[in-house]
Design an enzyme around this catalytic site. Structure first.
Site, mmCIF file in Angstrom:
data_model
loop_
_atom_site.group_PDB
_atom_site.id
_atom_site.type_symbol
_atom_site.label_atom_id
_atom_site.label_comp_id
_atom_site.label_asym_id
_atom_site.label_seq_id
_atom_site.Cartn_x
_atom_site.Cartn_y
_atom_site.Cartn_z
ATOM 1 N N HIS A 58 -1.670 -53.103 13.525
ATOM 2 C CA HIS A 58 -0.788 -54.278 13.486
ATOM 3 C C HIS A 58 0.690 -53.882 13.649
ATOM 4 O O HIS A 58 1.306 -53.331 12.740
ATOM 5 C CB HIS A 58 -1.000 -55.008 12.149
ATOM 6 C CG HIS A 58 -0.365 -56.346 12.080
ATOM 7 N ND1 HIS A 58 -1.061 -57.522 12.214
ATOM 8 C CD2 HIS A 58 0.923 -56.722 11.878
ATOM 9 C CE1 HIS A 58 -0.245 -58.546 12.091
ATOM 10 N NE2 HIS A 58 0.977 -58.090 11.886
ATOM 11 N N GLU A 92 0.037 -64.080 2.795
ATOM 12 C CA GLU A 92 1.026 -63.000 2.759
ATOM 13 C C GLU A 92 2.056 -63.162 1.639
ATOM 14 O O GLU A 92 2.511 -62.165 1.077
ATOM 15 C CB GLU A 92 1.745 -62.956 4.123
ATOM 16 C CG GLU A 92 2.815 -61.906 4.230
ATOM 17 C CD GLU A 92 3.428 -61.828 5.627
ATOM 18 O OE1 GLU A 92 3.111 -62.692 6.474
ATOM 19 O OE2 GLU A 92 4.204 -60.892 5.860
HETATM 20 O O1 MCF Z 1 3.790 -59.621 9.688
HETATM 21 C C1 MCF Z 1 5.136 -59.931 9.603
HETATM 22 C C2 MCF Z 1 5.308 -61.032 8.581
HETATM 23 N N1 MCF Z 1 4.455 -62.182 8.824
HETATM 24 C C3 MCF Z 1 4.483 -62.936 9.946
HETATM 25 N N2 MCF Z 1 4.979 -62.669 11.106
HETATM 26 C C4 MCF Z 1 5.581 -61.572 11.580
HETATM 27 C C5 MCF Z 1 5.705 -60.323 10.941
HETATM 28 N N3 MCF Z 1 6.477 -59.533 11.683
HETATM 29 C C6 MCF Z 1 6.814 -60.210 12.774
HETATM 30 N N4 MCF Z 1 6.279 -61.446 12.746
HETATM 31 C C7 MCF Z 1 6.502 -62.432 13.817
HETATM 32 C C8 MCF Z 1 5.329 -63.318 14.097
HETATM 33 O O2 MCF Z 1 4.424 -62.723 14.982
HETATM 34 O O3 MCF Z 1 7.547 -63.286 13.434
HETATM 35 C C9 MCF Z 1 7.340 -64.591 13.937
HETATM 36 C C10 MCF Z 1 5.981 -64.575 14.641
HETATM 37 O O4 MCF Z 1 6.164 -64.522 16.004
HETATM 38 C C11 MCF Z 1 7.387 -65.468 12.717
HETATM 39 S S1 MCF Z 1 6.943 -67.164 12.906
HETATM 40 C C12 MCF Z 1 8.125 -67.840 13.918
HETATM 41 FE FE FE Z 2 2.722 -59.050 11.262
#
Ligand code: MCF
Ligand code: FE
Length: 441
Positions: free
Chosen positions: A65, A213
């Protein structure tokens, strides 16, 4: 065809066998493991790969990831609370992805390879990482992300997603595997989720999703309350959760899925997962920055979940090295009293378990597996163990001198996985499908 020998080999089989002074023959796949002299006689055409004197070979790490489009982040994003972070992402994401040009992404992948990573599970938010990932020498599972809460925009979101997804399919090759990611429970609506999972089922695609999360997501899904309610007012005056926890997991029935984070999963919720098709990706460093809680690894293992390791992106980490991530895990999981045992568990999470989750025939040094492995140079151990195949050290106790010598040797070798995680930084060699990767810095 090649032959390689090493002082130590971590097979990364279920019982974490460590071989001493053994060798294996490989082309794209591993053909046979055993005594160097016997293999050399049996495969006279195999070219010898030079290794450093105190070499350790193990399967290449699999980082399940990452978010490479966020690789330019260092001082930009805000940490300590998930919604504070999310706000900073919303305002900085275009600028960050603009800065993450092919060159930066390729350099970042090279850094990961230097620390022994062979395979990357990349979550692609915008497709800005497509070209670099498709042309990199790494093995990449490319998860095209879909998100959108406002159902009035579903048709546009789907069309835009399909354009990105098709582009990734056009570039697919043996080491570049298109897949899909449903971003999360709070950023998608049910119709969009069903659209994506139907596609995944029809095309046999791997799926990844962020799940449970933060405390905000947990409160939102369980009570329809908390800061997400305010956050989601941008799309709806009176927002309500689109799924219960149970219903969300149900959407992935029959679908090979990596559920990333699961920090706020309650003990009995691990029973909702399909043990054969559902896998947990654990991102310890990222959780420390965004989630305010440590993932309950012991509980997940007690429920027989298969857990793999990811670093998450540089959007919530300072390093994409799996060795750094394992070191963070050693610090965080202080409820594992046996450090050496935790080290072995982490190495399996970074290799064998990850390969299983991604349905790849690698992650182990074993005849028949794809030859993705790394070579490291390790230091001198306290005593040279005499046995040639070491499984977890025997717990038996006797007073004989021979037994004591043997048991020191066993103990020394059983420290090696931990010593390796503590000390290793850079691989001296990395092979992907039997081809040596250029690791030049
Ligand atoms: O895993 C981490 C935290 N959780 C969610 N999203 C993301 C993380 N790091 C980057 N992201 C990205 C996700 O793929 O941030 C954006 C998404 O494109 C957040 S939602 C607009
Ligand atoms: Fe992520």
């Amino acid at each position: 065809m090649f032959i390689i020998r090493a002082r130590y080999i971590f097979l990364c089989d279920e019982c974490f066998t460590i071989l001493e002074n053994k060798a294996f023959v490989f082309d794209e796949r591993i053909l046979e493991c055993g005594e160097f002299e016997l293999l050399r006689d049996k495969y006279p055409q195999a070219k010898l790969v030079q290794t450093p004197p105190n070499s350790l070979i193990l399967p290449a790490f699999i980082n399940t990831h990452t978010h490479l489009e966020f690789s330019a982040n260092a001082y930009t994003l805000h940490y300590g609370d998930f919604l504070v972070w999310l706000k900073s992402v919303m305002s900085a994401r275009s600028a960050l992805s603009e800065q993450a040009k092919d060159e930066l992404i390729l350099r970042t992948i090279r850094t990961m390879q230097q620390s022994g990573t062979g395979t990357v599970g990349e979550i692609s938010s915008f497709g800005g990482d497509l070209r670099a990932c498709a042309k990199s020498s790494a093995r990449i599972v490319f998860f095209n992300e879909l998100l959108g809460v406002n159902s009035a925009q579903n048709a546009t979101k789907q069309a835009e997603f399909l354009t990105r997804f098709r582009k990734s399919k056009d570039l697919a090759h043996e080491r570049f595997i298109p897949a899909v990611s449903l971003h999360s429970t709070y950023s998608t609506n049910r119709a969009l989720a069903e659209f994506l999972l139907n596609l995944a089922q029809k095309e046999g695609l791997l799926v990844s999703t962020h799940f449970l999360e933060s405390q905000h997501e947990s409160a939102w899904l369980r009570q329809g309350r908390g800061k997400f309610k305010q956050w989601l007012r941008f799309a709806d005056d009176n927002p309500r959760p689109n799924y219960s926890i149970k219903d969300f997991v149900k959407l992935f029935k029959g679908q090979r899925t990596l559920f990333t984070h699961c920090v706020y999963a309650k003990d009995d919720e691990f029973t909702l997962f399909d043990k054969n098709l559902h896998f947990i990706t654990h991102c310890a460093f990222s959780n420390r920055l965004l989630s305010r809680k440590t993932f309950d690894l012991k509980a997940a293992l007690r429920h027989k979940m298969s857990v793999n390791l990811g670093t998450d992106g540089l959007s919530s980490n300072i390093s994409l090295s799996m060795l750094d991530e394992m070191r963070a895990n050693l610090l965080i999981h202080s409820d594992f009293k046996d450090l050496s045992e935790l080290a072995r568990i982490l190495l399996l999470m970074a290799t064998r378990n990850a390969a299983k989750a991604l349905n790849l025939e690698l992650g182990e040094i074993k005849a028949g597996k794809i030859a993705d492995f790394s070579v490291f140079e390790v230091g001198n151990l306290l005593a040279n163990a005499e046995n040639s195949a070491h499984k977890n050290p025997p717990k038996k106790d006797t007073n004989s001198k021979a037994h004591k010598t043997q048991s020191l040797a066993n103990q020394t070798l059983s420290q090696l996985p931990l010593q390796f995680i503590l000390n290793a930084q850079f691989a001296s060699k990395l092979f992907i499908a039997g081809k040596q990767i250029n690791l030049a810095r």
